[in-house]
Design an enzyme around this catalytic site. Structure first.
Site, PDB file in Angstrom:
ATOM      1  CD  GLU A 153      -9.091  -2.607   4.432  1.00 60.03           C
ATOM      2  OE1 GLU A 153      -9.380  -1.778   3.568  1.00 60.03           O
ATOM      3  OE2 GLU A 153      -8.710  -2.286   5.567  1.00 60.03           O
ATOM      4  NE  ARG A 158      -6.518   0.836   0.439  1.00 60.41           N
ATOM      5  CZ  ARG A 158      -6.622   1.893   1.230  1.00 60.41           C
ATOM      6  NH1 ARG A 158      -5.603   2.267   1.961  1.00 60.41           N
ATOM      7  NH2 ARG A 158      -7.736   2.558   1.288  1.00 60.41           N
ATOM      8  CG  ASN A 214      -1.846   1.121   1.322  1.00 58.37           C
ATOM      9  OD1 ASN A 214      -1.812   2.019   0.474  1.00 58.37           O
ATOM     10  ND2 ASN A 214      -2.695   1.133   2.339  1.00 58.37           N
TER      11      ASN A 214
END
Ligand code: ADP
Length: 426
Positions: free
Chosen positions: A395, A99, A7
């Site tokens: 996630e 992500r 991320n």
């Protein structure tokens, strides 16, 4: 297969390394090898890593940009210092999952990244000018470090909500604005809502088609999703993450006419007002104290400050209002699912949100609710018509699983997560 989940932010890189494959996904036997983050990239960066076995490590390193940070990270993971024995060289990492904040209307599911996909993510920069460029830097850095032969997969925050019907995603503004500029509601936190919906199905032994719930992701950012037959049919965040619930520093729903009024009265540009609504509002703005719910609740217990109480009450009232609205939109639901830092850890906030929903058939089992801090389970009484659950979100695990499914050609759906799952947090 070993998957690196990334991320990438403007000056930070969050990461996890997860060992998984299609069998492990089916058996829910994924293994998290490490997690951590690099912050303050661009100067003396701070690296914090927690490996599955071993203590939490924190150290500094001079890292100029995302590329250099990723290169450093991968070498460190492959070194003896990490204690991760299954990664001895960078070539032991088989795939990278990213992500990606905004997929616009181009991406309704996770996808293998090639040049065309990269171009699509670039096309969505207008919709997420602060996030997509950093996500792209992460993809290019991974190409540089691993080469083009290592598959990379994009998992979008917006994809899960691409199933919203037009009546829910359109704003009632002139239609040509949607046609010309893609002005519409996209919704965010999709990976989290999708993960907890899949997990709820597993806990209840339901197929995707039988999963009818309202999920509440309550963290620093907060959003609600109405999920019918396992698909998102409405959500509280809009064109940007500013709309909807009261959040840590974001105002959520407001009358748009306020923007010009604040600008005129306070001598600010409309951009400055937008920044104020994003960073100085919500719990922080109302309480005048902090955006941190834990601190607010502690303060409330100690001195019952009026504005602190108001901030907490507004937070819970807005959440309840969305639950009521979504129940009406869906024609009823089987359960409300709480997740995110606040939803997972605060029995107090869960109880306050649920108060006054007895008419809808929700009865909270208060002792169960108190027991479940950071844990998974049911917090409604068995005879409730509308149930309530706490399900910690994950996630990164869903990103790793999608990365495997896209790489091996078996695309994922929430149903694929409908398997009994051991907690694998480190
Ligand atoms: P982010 O959206 O940045 O990922 P999190 O999901 O970690 O954030 O949520 C952060 C929020 O969760 C903060 O407001 C924090 O105070 C709140 N939180 C964490 N633990 C508790 C707790 N035990 N009680 C109340 N709030 C909590």
């Amino acid at each position: 297969m070993i998957v690196l989940v990334l991320n990438s932010g403007s000056s930070s890189l969050k990461f996890q390394v997860i060992d998984t494959d299609l069998d492990r996904i089916r058996q829910d036997a994924d293994v998290r090898l490490c997690r951590g983050q690099i912050e303050r990239i661009g100067g003396e960066a701070i690296v914090a890593i927690q490996a599955q076995q071993g203590p939490r490590q924190k150290f500094t390193a001079a890292l100029r940009d995302i590329s250099e940070s990723l290169d450093y990270l991968v070498r460190w993971i492959a070194s003896d210092a990490s204690g991760i024995t299954s990664v001895r060289t960078p070539a032991d990492i088989h795939a990278v999952g990213h992500r990606i904040v905004h997929g616009g209307e181009l991406f309704a599911e996770s996808t293998l990244i090639d040049d065309q996909v990269l171009k699509g993510i670039e096309e969505c920069i207008d919709l997420a000018p602060l996030h997509n460029p950093n996500n792209i830097k992460g993809i290019l850095a991974a190409r540089q470090v691993f080469g083009r032969s290592v598959p990379q997969v994009a998992v979008f925050d917006t994809s899960f909500h691409q199933s919203l019907p037009e009546r829910a995603y359109l704003y009632a503004v002139p239609y040509h604005l949607y046609r010309r500029h893609h002005i519409r509601r996209y919704g965010f936190h999709g990976t989290s809502h999708r993960f907890v919906a899949g997990r709820y199905g597993t806990l209840r032994g339901l197929t995707k088609e039988n999963t009818n719930i309202i999920t509440l992701h309550l963290g620093n950012g907060c959003s609600a999703a109405a999920i019918c037959a396992g698909r998102s049919v409405d959500t509280s965040m809009g064109m940007t993450p500013l709309e909807g619930l009261v959040m840590g520093t974001r105002c959520g729903d407001i009358d748009p006419a306020i923007v010009n009024l604040i600008a005129a009265k306070e001598g600010l540009s409309t951009h400055e007002v937008e920044a104020l609504l994003n960073t100085q509002s919500g719990l922080l703005g109302v309480s005048g104290l902090t955006n941190d719910m834990r601190v607010l609740l502690q303060e409330l217990g100690e001195q019952d400050d009026r504005r602190v109480r108001l901030a907490v009450e507004m937070f819970c009232y807005r959440a309840r209002r969305y639950i009521g609205a979504f129940l009406a939109c869906m024609g009823g639901a089987d359960a409300i699912v709480f997740t995110g830092g606040i939803g997972e850890n605060s029995p107090d906030i869960r109880a306050r949100i649920s108060e006054g929903l007895e008419w809808a058939g929700l009865k909270i089992d208060h002792s169960r609710n108190l027991q479940l801090a950071g844990l998974e389970g049911q917090i409604s009484t068995p005879d409730s018509r509308l149930h309530a659950f706490v399900i910690p979100t994950d996630e990164e695990l869903l990103i790793a699983r999608d990365t495997i499914r896209c790489t091996l050609g078996e695309h994922g759906s929430p149903q694929s997560d409908d398997i009994e799952r051991k907690r694998i947090r480190v």
